[in-house]
Design an enzyme around this catalytic site. Structure first.
Site, short mmCIF file in Angstrom:
data_model
loop_
_atom_site.label_atom_id
_atom_site.label_comp_id
_atom_site.label_asym_id
_atom_site.label_seq_id
_atom_site.Cartn_x
_atom_site.Cartn_y
_atom_site.Cartn_z
N ASP A 1 41.03 44.61 34.01
CA ASP A 1 40.13 43.81 33.63
C ASP A 1 38.75 43.63 32.26
O ASP A 1 38.96 45.16 31.80
CB ASP A 1 39.37 43.72 34.96
CG ASP A 1 38.77 43.01 35.21
OD1 ASP A 1 38.68 41.39 34.85
OD2 ASP A 1 37.81 42.47 35.86
N SER A 2 38.21 42.67 32.86
CA SER A 2 36.65 42.62 31.60
C SER A 2 35.64 43.54 32.13
O SER A 2 34.90 44.48 31.39
CB SER A 2 35.52 41.11 31.97
OG SER A 2 36.25 41.15 32.55
N TYR B 1 33.92 38.44 28.89
CA TYR B 1 35.31 37.95 28.87
C TYR B 1 34.94 36.37 29.04
O TYR B 1 34.92 35.77 28.18
CB TYR B 1 36.38 37.84 29.09
CG TYR B 1 36.97 39.72 29.29
CD1 TYR B 1 36.12 40.64 27.82
CD2 TYR B 1 38.29 39.77 28.79
CE1 TYR B 1 36.21 41.58 27.82
CE2 TYR B 1 38.57 41.00 28.45
CZ TYR B 1 37.39 41.99 27.87
OH TYR B 1 38.29 43.08 26.99
N GLY B 2 34.41 35.64 30.27
CA GLY B 2 34.36 34.80 30.76
C GLY B 2 33.45 33.49 30.13
O GLY B 2 33.65 32.32 29.48
N CYS C 1 42.52 39.80 35.39
CA CYS C 1 41.22 38.79 35.01
C CYS C 1 41.76 37.73 34.43
O CYS C 1 43.23 37.33 33.42
CB CYS C 1 40.90 40.25 33.88
SG CYS C 1 39.65 38.60 32.11
N ASN C 2 41.37 36.76 34.83
CA ASN C 2 41.99 35.32 34.83
C ASN C 2 41.12 35.12 33.22
O ASN C 2 42.72 34.12 32.57
CB ASN C 2 41.14 34.02 35.83
CG ASN C 2 41.97 34.17 37.16
OD1 ASN C 2 41.93 33.63 36.94
ND2 ASN C 2 41.77 35.10 37.88
N GLU D 1 28.41 41.01 40.82
CA GLU D 1 28.69 42.03 40.03
C GLU D 1 26.88 42.80 40.00
O GLU D 1 27.06 44.47 40.22
CB GLU D 1 29.36 42.19 38.28
CG GLU D 1 29.68 43.26 37.96
CD GLU D 1 30.43 43.30 37.43
OE1 GLU D 1 30.26 43.94 36.20
OE2 GLU D 1 31.73 42.54 37.22
N CYS E 1 39.15 33.56 39.56
CA CYS E 1 38.21 34.61 39.38
C CYS E 1 38.83 36.25 39.78
O CYS E 1 38.00 36.10 41.16
CB CYS E 1 36.55 34.46 39.00
SG CYS E 1 36.19 35.53 38.46
N THR E 2 38.87 37.00 39.27
CA THR E 2 39.01 38.68 40.28
C THR E 2 37.87 38.73 41.07
O THR E 2 38.20 39.54 41.41
CB THR E 2 40.05 39.57 39.38
OG1 THR E 2 39.06 39.52 38.15
CG2 THR E 2 41.36 39.08 38.50
N HIS E 3 36.67 38.15 40.54
CA HIS E 3 35.49 39.01 41.22
C HIS E 3 35.35 38.01 42.27
O HIS E 3 34.26 38.99 43.08
CB HIS E 3 34.29 38.19 40.10
CG HIS E 3 33.57 39.48 39.72
ND1 HIS E 3 34.75 39.66 38.56
CD2 HIS E 3 32.96 40.14 39.16
CE1 HIS E 3 34.00 40.22 37.63
NE2 HIS E 3 33.39 40.71 38.04
#
Ligand code: DGL
Length: 274
Positions: free
Chosen positions: A12-13, A44-45, A75-76, A156, A188-190
């Site tokens: 992931d980022s 990365y977004g 990570c999307n 985050e 989004c993986t968050h």
């Protein structure tokens, strides 16, 4: 070492992909993982597809050198910009690659929704990958994709409950484009960390919306693929390794939010040519 005993590579980022790692280990408790969070290049977004592909290449090479049996792009943003590219690199070593988009598109198009909302980073939403892939399977399904760039940095930074995150979430979800949705994909993986708050928003507004956090769907795809290929690890002692490209104490603290066990993060420089 037999291929079955090898680790699953996950990247992931940053540390958001740990939500996917958690879900994978929940249904595959005997697996070992090698996790790489590219904290030096986060987010990365907001990067171009070319830049995301460049980083993804170095990470893929690192994971292949670590001799993983599978790569999960957790990570999307990287899944939308770099999946085909990563898959090509991994194919050389017969390593299967799972992204966080295709299993979710399959899930959505197998449920009878009428209007699906998708929220994610600028990179994911700007790529149009969700509407395109969904419409390849179901042309009738209405898809409204909305970039919500403040959510990942907000999470985050530890703002998942309380007035600040509530105001940000409400502002995004009140967007007109999401009027009338019956499902919302957290692309989004968050975002699994704010699933409850998102659900609460719709409850408070008397709207019935199924909130789809993608980590469990992706974990199931990992399970199905390993089972198909006879690669599920059976009963051996698992061992996890967590690498980041930039280490700070803040990352260490935030990691606890995403991964519910003690994690020892190791810093490693895999981008030597920069
Ligand atoms: N984990 C990333 C994703 O799923 C979001 C964070 C970022 O922008 O790097 O898109």
């Amino acid at each position: 070492m037999s291929k079955t005993q090898k680790s699953i590579g996950i990247f992931d980022s940053g540390i958001g992909g740990l939500t996917v790692a958690n879900a994978i280990l929940k249904i595959l408790p005997n697996e070992s993982i090698v996790y790489f969070g590219d904290t030096a290049h986060l987010p990365y977004g907001d990067k171009s597809p070319e830049m995301i592909r460049k980083y993804s290449r170095s990470i893929t090479e690192f994971l292949l050198q670590s001799d993983v049996k599978m790569i999960v792009i957790a990570c999307n943003s990287a899944s939308s910009a770099a999946f085909d590219y990563v898959r090509e690199l991994a194919q050389v070593q017969q390593v299967e690659v799972i992204n966080v988009i295709d299993p979710v598109v399959d899930y959505i198009t197998n449920h009878h929704y009428h209007h699906v909302g998708v929220i994610g980073t600028r990179a994911t939403i700007g790529s149009q990958i969700f509407p395109e892939k969904i419409h390849q399977k179901d042309v009738q399904l209405k898809v409204s994709a909305l970039a919500t760039p403040l959510l990942a940095p907000m999470i985050e930074s530890g703002f998942v409950k309380g007035e600040i995150s509530k105001a940000v979430i409400e502002t995004y979800l009140a967007d007109k484009s999401l009027n009338g949705i019956d499902a919302l994909v957290l692309a989004c993986t968050h975002y699994p960390l704010i699933k409850k708050e998102i659900e609460q928003y719709f409850i408070d507004n008397n709207q019935v919306v199924n909130i789809i956090a993608t980590n469990e769907i992706v974990a199931q795809a990992v399970y199905d693929t390993l089972k198909r290929d006879n690669l599920i690890s059976l009963g051996s002692k698992s061992k996890h390794q967590f690498f980041v490209s930039d280490y700070t104490d803040t990352f260490k603290e935030t990691t606890q939010l995403f991964y519910h066990q003690e994690v020892s993060l190791q810093q490693i420089d895999i981008f030597k040519e920069e």
